[in-house]
Design a protein around this motif. Structure first.
Motif, PDB file in Angstrom:
ATOM      1  N   SER A 166       0.845  -1.196   0.000  1.00  0.00           N
ATOM      2  CA  SER A 166       0.000   0.000   0.000  1.00  0.00           C
ATOM      3  C   SER A 166       0.861   1.218   0.000  1.00  0.00           C
ATOM      4  O   SER A 166       1.884   1.276   0.642  1.00  0.00           O
ATOM      5  N   ARG A 171     -13.586   2.229   1.806  1.00  0.00           N
ATOM      6  CA  ARG A 171     -12.242   1.676   1.562  1.00  0.00           C
ATOM      7  C   ARG A 171     -12.259   0.853   0.283  1.00  0.00           C
ATOM      8  O   ARG A 171     -13.216   0.138   0.004  1.00  0.00           O
ATOM      9  N   ASP A 224      -8.089  -3.087  -0.203  1.00  0.00           N
ATOM     10  CA  ASP A 224      -7.743  -2.869   1.198  1.00  0.00           C
ATOM     11  C   ASP A 224      -8.657  -3.669   2.112  1.00  0.00           C
ATOM     12  O   ASP A 224      -8.221  -4.236   3.117  1.00  0.00           O
ATOM     13  N   ARG A 263      -7.531  -7.236   2.456  1.00  0.00           N
ATOM     14  CA  ARG A 263      -6.165  -7.491   2.918  1.00  0.00           C
ATOM     15  C   ARG A 263      -6.201  -8.600   3.979  1.00  0.00           C
ATOM     16  O   ARG A 263      -6.921  -8.485   4.978  1.00  0.00           O
TER      17      ARG A 263
END
Length: 459
Positions: free
Chosen positions: A3, A28, A32, A35
């Motif tokens: 990131s 988001r 993300d 993740r």
């Protein structure tokens, strides 16, 4: 997936939530939100994370040391660093080298020093963007163990990370994700986060768009879902992606790796592979004029006098592209690539030039013999300039047999050793015949001294 967002947070990771709160996570990006929170959910990099592999052993032991994670975008560098930090129970401090400066590094160090009994991981994303002074700012603190340094980079750390810092870290190479990895990730995202179905063609299109980059696959999927009213199909993925952007960095390692592959394919007489690498570079946005310049180099370095037409064709291709531009001029570059890859090869010119340069650097600066000096004035003629010079065109076959053109103080040296390939084979035969005539005159200084010189490293 690495990131580029700068973070300075001590909030511990939470276990992976199979049903995340969409209201709190909607802002988001999908990449993300997906993740992984545990190594069990991490996809790819089996050479580092399978049982018995180095990073898995570190995680199992709850240990983390200073390291550099080197790999293409979207391969999990940031996530992997965070998971290793968590497995060691370390405090996490993250900075992006794009946004942070020396002051940010010092603030992070000062925070770590405030808790001397606590292990702190200082993660620097895109560490190659830090200059020497910025890297030096945290070097002594890594040395003293105040922080454990983890850097992530898409560039070769041998060139982009200070040698002193690199010597205190281990480098782990992350690989692009393969199609199986990408399929796992997009199907997981569709099920766990998006609540949609993907047909098989959509998965294949996402694999193609991703080109080994998980973030790109997930971001494309997120847009494709917005375009679909039900099951996500291949058409939705194509519309979401616009076009596929292959992995290519005009100034980074991918750039030099691909031009190296093109050069080696030409040298190896593999026209199809050479054409593939040319297409990869052009598709990735490489300046075609850069390719043209490199083709001229290849023509002299790897073909040379085995086929002197290679140099002319390369120059013609360069000029054709300069006049026509893209896409018409790219065909001329392809023609030159295929020709250079197909004709006989010789590196005798490069070897001869390198040997001559090495000899000159290592030898005295011998004067030019008087017989080879011009005599434009009466004084210079009186001093003997040009006296005894044999004009080759006035001799048999326009060759002054037995004449030496080196400085008188220097022995004969054979720099150029033509091969028997292509036109150079005929050149070798002629030069051998002339040397026989030299020896027949009895005035030759004997067999030439062989001097290999120092070869340049191969690309």
């Amino acid at each position: 997936m690495s990131s580029g967002i700068s973070q300075t947070t001590s909030q511990p990771n939470l276990p992976l939530d199979p049903a995340p709160d969409r209201a709190t996570s909607a802002s988001r990006p999908l990449a993300d939100r997906m993740r992984p929170r545990t190594l069990a959910d991490f996809v790819g990099q089996e050479h580092l994370l399978d049982e018995g592999r180095p990073l898995r052993e570190l995680a199992d032991l709850g240990v983390v040391h200073s390291m550099v994670l080197w790999g293409p975008p979207g391969t999990g560098k940031t996530t992997l660093a965070r998971l290793l930090s968590d497995s060691a129970g370390a405090e996490w401090r993250s900075l992006s080298a794009v946004l942070a400066g020396v002051r940010d590094v010092r603030d992070a160090i000062a925070e770590a020093q405030a808790f001397p009994g606590r292990r702190t991981v200082l993660f620097i994303d895109e560490v190659h963007r830090f200059n020497k002074a910025q890297q030096d700012a945290f070097l002594p603190h890594v040395e003293r163990g105040t922080v454990t340094f983890i850097g992530a980079t898409t560039e070769n750390p041998s060139f982009e990370v200070n040698a002193a810092l690199l010597s205190r870290s281990r480098v782990y190479v992350l690989r692009p994700l393969d199609d199986t990895h990408i399929a796992t990730l997009v199907r997981r995202a569709a099920t766990r986060d998006l609540g949609v179905e993907l047909d098989a063609d959509a998965v294949r299109e996402l694999q193609a768009v991703a080109d080994g980059d998980a973030r790109r696959a997930l971001n494309t999927l997120e847009v494709a879902v917005q375009l679909a009213s039900g099951t996500v199909a291949a058409d939705h993925v194509l519309e979401a992606s616009g076009q596929s952007y292959r992995r290519f960095d005009k100034g980074g390692d991918a750039f030099y790796d691909q031009i190296s592959a093109l050069h080696k394919a030409v040298r190896g007489s593999a026209p199809d592979a050479a054409l593939y690498w040319l297409a990869r570079m052009l598709d990735g946005g490489c300046d075609p004029l850069y390719v043209a310049r490199r083709l001229v180099r290849m023509a002299s370095e790897d073909i040379g006098n085995a086929d002197p037409r290679g140099l002319q064709l390369s120059m013609d291709a360069w000029e054709a592209y300069r006049r026509l531009g893209s896409p018409e001029g790219e065909l001329a570059l392809a023609q030159a690539v295929l020709y250079l890859a197909s004709v006989p090869k010789s590196n005798a010119i490069e070897a001869a030039f390198n040997a001559a340069m090495a000899y000159v650097r290592e030898s005295p600066s011998h004067p030019v013999p008087l017989r080879f000096r011009n005599a434009p004035t009466a004084l210079m003629e009186k001093l003997g300039h040009g006296k005894g010079y044999r004009y080759a065109h006035e001799e048999e076959d326009a060759y002054a047999a037995g004449e030496r053109y080196f400085p008188d103080e220097m022995p004969d040296v054979a720099f150029y050793k033509p091969t028997d390939r292509g036109i150079e084979g005929r050149i070798a035969e002629r030069l051998a015949s002339l040397r026989d005539r030299d020896r027949a005159t009895g005035s030759s200084s004997g067999p030439p001294t062989r001097h290999g010189g120092r070869e340049n490293p191969r690309q």
